[in-house]
Enzyme design. Structure first.
Site: not given
Length: 304
Positions: A17, A71, A92, A144, A242
């Site tokens: 980020s 979150k 988020n 999710a 990732y």
């Protein structure tokens, strides 16, 4: 005065980020210092208390990006939750909303959003997935929940949620109920047959958590799911993990001829929306800004 923004989470040293946001602000000519700060769930209330104190002393903070495991906990730390984040109970993004000109006495408000949903939808659409007739989600946590909302936006009629413990998946279940999307919570073990026939699969599992499933999928694809070779062809897989990349499940998917969307794509698109919130942009983020964000993390530039 240079403003401040940061990504919060634990652990956080791996986060891309900062690279994304710094590239965007440099291209926009905005003086905004963006850093990564390690904050545990237990330490979040104290950290946010310090942020509020800083805001009272001066308008330094402009935004917070929020990652795991914060979150859901962040919902209780903001003044207001807006948009789909309100239905999901998952935040988020925190924007610092300043009073309009001439109303300096009004306090700065902390407003929670969820840009993960837009990140998932835009990443899937960029890969050619415009709908999700048969859909599945791996994992049942906060990401999710965002995946459920994204599937709803992609007109999925229902979704299967695969988790290690079917008595869990609290956040995903709550999101599905709030959004009116029928779901079935099923055990992760033995999920490969359903995944092989899904149009869209979104894996929200941590790095390497899907490795055993990847081996099972590879065998299934090689066998054609018990029928003639080539009978089963995987659809689109978005793997939000990732690092490392490619993941084993992504490799198995690609080898079988499926389309894989790296989690980096989702990260880019959700960050684009955060940049808009943190800078007060009322229009879409310019394409040239998105290009430099892609450059910063080694992703292909967009084709607009």
């Amino acid at each position: 005065m240079t403003g401040r923004a940061a990504v919060l989470g634990h652990p956080i040293s791996h986060s891309k980020s900062p690279a994304l946001h710094r590239a965007a602000y440099a291209r926009l000519g905005v003086e905004l210092d963006y850093s990564a700060i390690d904050v545990t769930e237990a330490g979040l209330p104290a950290f946010m208390a310090r942020v509020r104190k800083d805001v009272q002393l001066g308008p330094s903070w402009h935004g917070l990006s929020v990652t795991m495991p914060l979150k859901s906990a962040m919902v209780g730390e903001v003044d207001e939750v807006r948009g789909v984040a309100r239905e999901l109970g998952v935040v988020n993004t925190v924007a610092f909303e300043r009073p309009a000109a001439g109303t300096d006495a009004a306090p700065i408000r902390l407003v929670g959003y969820n840009t993960d949903v837009a990140g998932i939808v835009n990443a899937l659409r960029h890969a050619g997935a415009v709908s999700a007739p048969a859909a599945a989600v791996l994992g049942g946590g906060g990401t999710a929940a965002a995946a459920i909302a994204a599937l709803k936006e992609l007109d999925a009629p229902a979704a299967d949620i695969f988790v290690r413990d079917i008595t869990g998946a609290r956040e995903a279940r709550a999101a599905a109920e709030a959004l009116g999307l029928p779901v079935r919570v099923r055990p992760l073990e033995g999920a490969s047959a359903a995944l092989a026939r899904a149009d869209v699969v979104i894996s929200t599992l941590p790095p390497r958590a899907a490795d055993p499933l990847a081996e099972e999928l590879a065998r299934l694809f090689a066998q054609g799911a018990g029928g003639p070779a080539g009978e089963v062809r995987p659809g689109v897989l978005l793997d939000v993990a990732y690092d490392p990349w490619p993941s084993r499940i992504a490799s198995a998917w690609l080898e079988a001829g499926g389309v894989v969307v790296p989690g980096l794509e989702m990260l880019i698109y959700q960050a684009v929306e955060q940049v808009r919130h943190f800078t007060g942009l009322h229009e879409a983020v310019p394409a040239e800004v998105i290009d430099v964000m892609c450059d910063a993390v080694g992703a292909p530039r967009r084709v607009f």
